[in-house]
Scaffold this motif. Structure first.
Motif, PDB file in Angstrom:
ATOM      1  N   ILE A  72       0.840  -1.203   0.000  1.00 32.67           N
ATOM      2  CA  ILE A  72       0.000   0.000   0.000  1.00 32.67           C
ATOM      3  C   ILE A  72       0.873   1.251   0.000  1.00 32.67           C
ATOM      4  CG2 ILE A  72      -0.367   0.037   2.518  1.00 32.67           C
ATOM      5  CD1 ILE A  72      -2.895   1.193  -0.123  1.00 32.67           C
ATOM      6  N   GLY A  73       1.991   1.214   0.710  1.00 31.83           N
ATOM      7  CA  GLY A  73       2.904   2.357   0.714  1.00 31.83           C
ATOM      8  C   GLY A  73       3.446   2.643  -0.670  1.00 31.83           C
ATOM      9  N   GLU A  74       3.836   1.592  -1.383  1.00 33.43           N
ATOM     10  CA  GLU A  74       4.351   1.772  -2.740  1.00 33.43           C
ATOM     11  C   GLU A  74       3.259   2.310  -3.663  1.00 33.43           C
ATOM     12  OE1 GLU A  74       6.710  -0.746  -6.189  1.00 33.43           O
ATOM     13  OE2 GLU A  74       6.700  -1.499  -4.140  1.00 33.43           O
ATOM     14  N   GLN A  75       2.046   1.811  -3.511  1.00 33.32           N
ATOM     15  CA  GLN A  75       0.926   2.300  -4.331  1.00 33.32           C
ATOM     16  C   GLN A  75       0.648   3.774  -4.067  1.00 33.32           C
ATOM     17  OE1 GLN A  75      -2.204  -0.452  -3.353  1.00 33.32           O
ATOM     18  NE2 GLN A  75      -1.593  -1.895  -4.930  1.00 33.32           N
ATOM     19  N   ILE A  76       0.685   4.174  -2.817  1.00 30.32           N
ATOM     20  CA  ILE A  76       0.447   5.580  -2.463  1.00 30.32           C
ATOM     21  C   ILE A  76       1.526   6.464  -3.088  1.00 30.32           C
ATOM     22  CG2 ILE A  76       0.527   7.233  -0.533  1.00 30.32           C
ATOM     23  CD1 ILE A  76      -0.954   5.067   1.130  1.00 30.32           C
ATOM     24  N   LEU A  77       2.770   6.058  -2.960  1.00 28.91           N
ATOM     25  CA  LEU A  77       3.869   6.840  -3.535  1.00 28.91           C
ATOM     26  C   LEU A  77       3.734   6.946  -5.050  1.00 28.91           C
ATOM     27  CD1 LEU A  77       6.878   5.478  -1.431  1.00 28.91           C
ATOM     28  CD2 LEU A  77       5.809   7.747  -1.257  1.00 28.91           C
ATOM     29  N   GLN A  78       3.473   5.818  -5.698  1.00 27.48           N
ATOM     30  CA  GLN A  78       3.356   5.827  -7.156  1.00 27.48           C
ATOM     31  C   GLN A  78       2.167   6.667  -7.612  1.00 27.48           C
ATOM     32  OE1 GLN A  78       3.330   1.690  -8.327  1.00 27.48           O
ATOM     33  NE2 GLN A  78       5.546   1.506  -8.115  1.00 27.48           N
ATOM     34  N   ALA A  79       1.038   6.509  -6.945  1.00 28.36           N
ATOM     35  CA  ALA A  79      -0.148   7.278  -7.336  1.00 28.36           C
ATOM     36  C   ALA A  79       0.091   8.772  -7.174  1.00 28.36           C
ATOM     37  CB  ALA A  79      -1.358   6.837  -6.500  1.00 28.36           C
ATOM     38  N   TYR A  80       0.719   9.161  -6.081  1.00 28.91           N
ATOM     39  CA  TYR A  80       1.007  10.578  -5.853  1.00 28.91           C
ATOM     40  C   TYR A  80       1.956  11.128  -6.905  1.00 28.91           C
ATOM     41  CZ  TYR A  80       3.187  14.734  -3.935  1.00 28.91           C
ATOM     42  OH  TYR A  80       3.701  16.000  -3.795  1.00 28.91           O
ATOM     43  N   LEU A  81       3.043  10.414  -7.131  1.00 25.91           N
ATOM     44  CA  LEU A  81       4.034  10.899  -8.088  1.00 25.91           C
ATOM     45  C   LEU A  81       3.470  10.931  -9.511  1.00 25.91           C
ATOM     46  CD1 LEU A  81       7.129   9.061  -6.595  1.00 25.91           C
ATOM     47  CD2 LEU A  81       6.756  11.547  -6.628  1.00 25.91           C
ATOM     48  N   MET A  82       2.746   9.887  -9.910  1.00 21.72           N
ATOM     49  CA  MET A  82       2.219   9.819 -11.276  1.00 21.72           C
ATOM     50  C   MET A  82       1.119  10.846 -11.527  1.00 21.72           C
ATOM     51  SD  MET A  82       4.085   7.619 -12.779  1.00 21.72           S
ATOM     52  CE  MET A  82       3.233   7.467 -14.306  1.00 21.72           C
ATOM     53  N   ALA A  83       0.356  11.186 -10.509  1.00 18.17           N
ATOM     54  CA  ALA A  83      -0.739  12.142 -10.699  1.00 18.17           C
ATOM     55  C   ALA A  83      -0.381  13.555 -10.246  1.00 18.17           C
ATOM     56  CB  ALA A  83      -1.987  11.664  -9.945  1.00 18.17           C
ATOM     57  N   GLY A  84       0.419  13.655  -9.199  1.00 17.30           N
ATOM     58  CA  GLY A  84       0.683  14.959  -8.607  1.00 17.30           C
ATOM     59  C   GLY A  84       2.015  15.597  -8.970  1.00 17.30           C
ATOM     60  N   GLN A  85       2.895  14.833  -9.592  1.00 19.92           N
ATOM     61  CA  GLN A  85       4.234  15.352  -9.899  1.00 19.92           C
ATOM     62  C   GLN A  85       4.651  15.023 -11.332  1.00 19.92           C
ATOM     63  OE1 GLN A  85       6.027  17.285  -7.887  1.00 19.92           O
ATOM     64  NE2 GLN A  85       4.506  17.172  -6.265  1.00 19.92           N
ATOM     65  N   GLN A  86       3.692  15.101 -12.256  1.00 18.77           N
ATOM     66  CA  GLN A  86       3.957  14.712 -13.639  1.00 18.77           C
ATOM     67  C   GLN A  86       5.069  15.522 -14.292  1.00 18.77           C
ATOM     68  OE1 GLN A  86       0.175  14.892 -15.630  1.00 18.77           O
ATOM     69  NE2 GLN A  86      -0.498  12.947 -14.785  1.00 18.77           N
ATOM     70  N   SER A  87       5.113  16.817 -14.029  1.00 15.00           N
ATOM     71  CA  SER A  87       6.147  17.630 -14.670  1.00 15.00           C
ATOM     72  C   SER A  87       7.537  17.210 -14.202  1.00 15.00           C
ATOM     73  CB  SER A  87       5.921  19.122 -14.424  1.00 15.00           C
ATOM     74  OG  SER A  87       6.025  19.426 -13.056  1.00 15.00           O
ATOM     75  N   MET A  88       7.684  16.869 -12.930  1.00 19.14           N
ATOM     76  CA  MET A  88       8.974  16.419 -12.415  1.00 19.14           C
ATOM     77  C   MET A  88       9.369  15.101 -13.074  1.00 19.14           C
ATOM     78  SD  MET A  88      10.251  15.696  -8.496  1.00 19.14           S
ATOM     79  CE  MET A  88       8.894  14.616  -8.138  1.00 19.14           C
ATOM     80  N   LEU A  89       8.432  14.174 -13.160  1.00 11.71           N
ATOM     81  CA  LEU A  89       8.720  12.884 -13.763  1.00 11.71           C
ATOM     82  C   LEU A  89       9.109  13.059 -15.229  1.00 11.71           C
ATOM     83  CD1 LEU A  89       7.222  12.088 -11.131  1.00 11.71           C
ATOM     84  CD2 LEU A  89       6.162  10.257 -12.425  1.00 11.71           C
ATOM     85  N   GLY A  90       8.370  13.901 -15.949  1.00 12.42           N
ATOM     86  CA  GLY A  90       8.673  14.152 -17.354  1.00 12.42           C
ATOM     87  C   GLY A  90      10.031  14.785 -17.544  1.00 12.42           C
ATOM     88  N   MET A  91      10.352  15.761 -16.699  1.00 15.88           N
ATOM     89  CA  MET A  91      11.652  16.430 -16.812  1.00 15.88           C
ATOM     90  C   MET A  91      12.804  15.475 -16.480  1.00 15.88           C
ATOM     91  SD  MET A  91      10.718  20.202 -15.282  1.00 15.88           S
ATOM     92  CE  MET A  91      12.351  20.912 -15.523  1.00 15.88           C
ATOM     93  N   PHE A  92      12.580  14.578 -15.516  1.00 13.89           N
ATOM     94  CA  PHE A  92      13.616  13.595 -15.195  1.00 13.89           C
ATOM     95  C   PHE A  92      13.833  12.656 -16.379  1.00 13.89           C
ATOM     96  CE2 PHE A  92      15.030   9.457 -13.601  1.00 13.89           C
ATOM     97  CZ  PHE A  92      16.207   9.825 -12.974  1.00 13.89           C
ATOM     98  N   CYS A  93      12.743  12.151 -16.942  1.00 14.07           N
ATOM     99  CA  CYS A  93      12.859  11.250 -18.094  1.00 14.07           C
ATOM    100  C   CYS A  93      13.533  11.964 -19.266  1.00 14.07           C
ATOM    101  CB  CYS A  93      11.482  10.720 -18.500  1.00 14.07           C
ATOM    102  SG  CYS A  93      10.795   9.517 -17.339  1.00 14.07           S
ATOM    103  N   ASP A  94      13.154  13.217 -19.514  1.00 12.00           N
ATOM    104  CA  ASP A  94      13.798  13.986 -20.585  1.00 12.00           C
ATOM    105  C   ASP A  94      15.295  14.103 -20.342  1.00 12.00           C
ATOM    106  OD1 ASP A  94      11.376  14.389 -21.893  1.00 12.00           O
ATOM    107  OD2 ASP A  94      11.084  16.422 -21.085  1.00 12.00           O
ATOM    108  N   GLY A  95      15.670  14.459 -19.135  1.00  8.84           N
ATOM    109  CA  GLY A  95      17.082  14.627 -18.800  1.00  8.84           C
ATOM    110  C   GLY A  95      17.876  13.339 -18.938  1.00  8.84           C
ATOM    111  N   MET A  96      17.223  12.224 -18.665  1.00  7.84           N
ATOM    112  CA  MET A  96      17.902  10.933 -18.729  1.00  7.84           C
ATOM    113  C   MET A  96      17.785  10.288 -20.110  1.00  7.84           C
ATOM    114  SD  MET A  96      19.323  10.693 -15.849  1.00  7.84           S
ATOM    115  CE  MET A  96      20.030   9.100 -16.175  1.00  7.84           C
ATOM    116  N   GLY A  97      17.021  10.918 -21.004  1.00  4.67           N
ATOM    117  CA  GLY A  97      16.850  10.347 -22.342  1.00  4.67           C
ATOM    118  C   GLY A  97      15.959   9.121 -22.353  1.00  4.67           C
ATOM    119  N   ILE A  98      15.017   9.079 -21.412  1.00  9.79           N
ATOM    120  CA  ILE A  98      14.087   7.950 -21.310  1.00  9.79           C
ATOM    121  C   ILE A  98      12.781   8.358 -21.996  1.00  9.79           C
ATOM    122  CG2 ILE A  98      12.777   6.466 -19.742  1.00  9.79           C
ATOM    123  CD1 ILE A  98      15.012   6.998 -17.631  1.00  9.79           C
TER     124      ILE A  98
END
Length: 166
Positions: A72-98
């Motif tokens: 449940i902890g992992e699900q909460i973290l993933q749900a928060y990051l995927m829904a609430g921090q999309q720009s951060m995730l996108g910028m990280f993937c861009d920076g890493m070439g993912i």
């Protein structure tokens, strides 16, 4: 790190931010988390719901530090990051070439390894753009996506003083 270890190490203010986000943006996830965690502890959800909000948050934080609550902890973290921090995730993937979907969800397979120079450059950029504790939380979660984690990211998390959960 497993999710229970992350919750044991993270600043309580970060947990408050996550739970506040769910209460404001997806109350059903918050209610479901309370119900699941309460059930896991053999309690009725009303036991937690009757507490004041700060007491609820403290109870959730304490409960998520238990190894049995990893899923449940992992699900909460993933749900928060995927829904609430999309720009951060996108910028990280861009920076890493993912390759990603524009919202931070990786398209295809994760890379087998992370380029150290790209990682250093991306971390240097994003640690100043986003709350360092939230960014560090994301890096730990990203590292959980491959068995044993990425050695370069694990080393970066251990050695970079800016990347502390608390």
């Amino acid at each position: 790190m497993k999710s229970h270890e992350i919750f044991a190490a993270v600043d309580p203010a970060v947990v408050t931010e996550i739970l506040d986000w769910f209460r404001a943006h997806d109350r059903n996830v918050y209610k479901s988390a309370i119900a699941t965690l309460a059930g896991n502890r053999k309690l009725r959800p009303v036991f937690v719901q009757k507490k004041s909000l700060p007491e609820q948050y403290a109870w959730v934080h304490k409960t998520l530090q238990i190894k049995a609550c990893d899923a449940i902890g992992e699900q909460i973290l993933q749900a928060y990051l995927m829904a609430g921090q999309q720009s951060m995730l996108g910028m990280f993937c861009d920076g890493m070439g993912i390759e990603h979907d524009g919202k931070g969800s990786v398209v295809g397979d994760l890379p087998a390894e992370l380029d150290k120079a790209k990682l250093d450059e991306t971390v240097d950029k994003l640690v100043d753009v986003f709350d360092p504790k939230i960014f560090t939380l994301y890096l730990h979660c990203f590292n959980m996506q491959v068995a044993g984690g990425y050695p370069t990211l694990t080393e970066k998390l251990a050695s970079d003083e800016r990347l502390k959960l608390a």
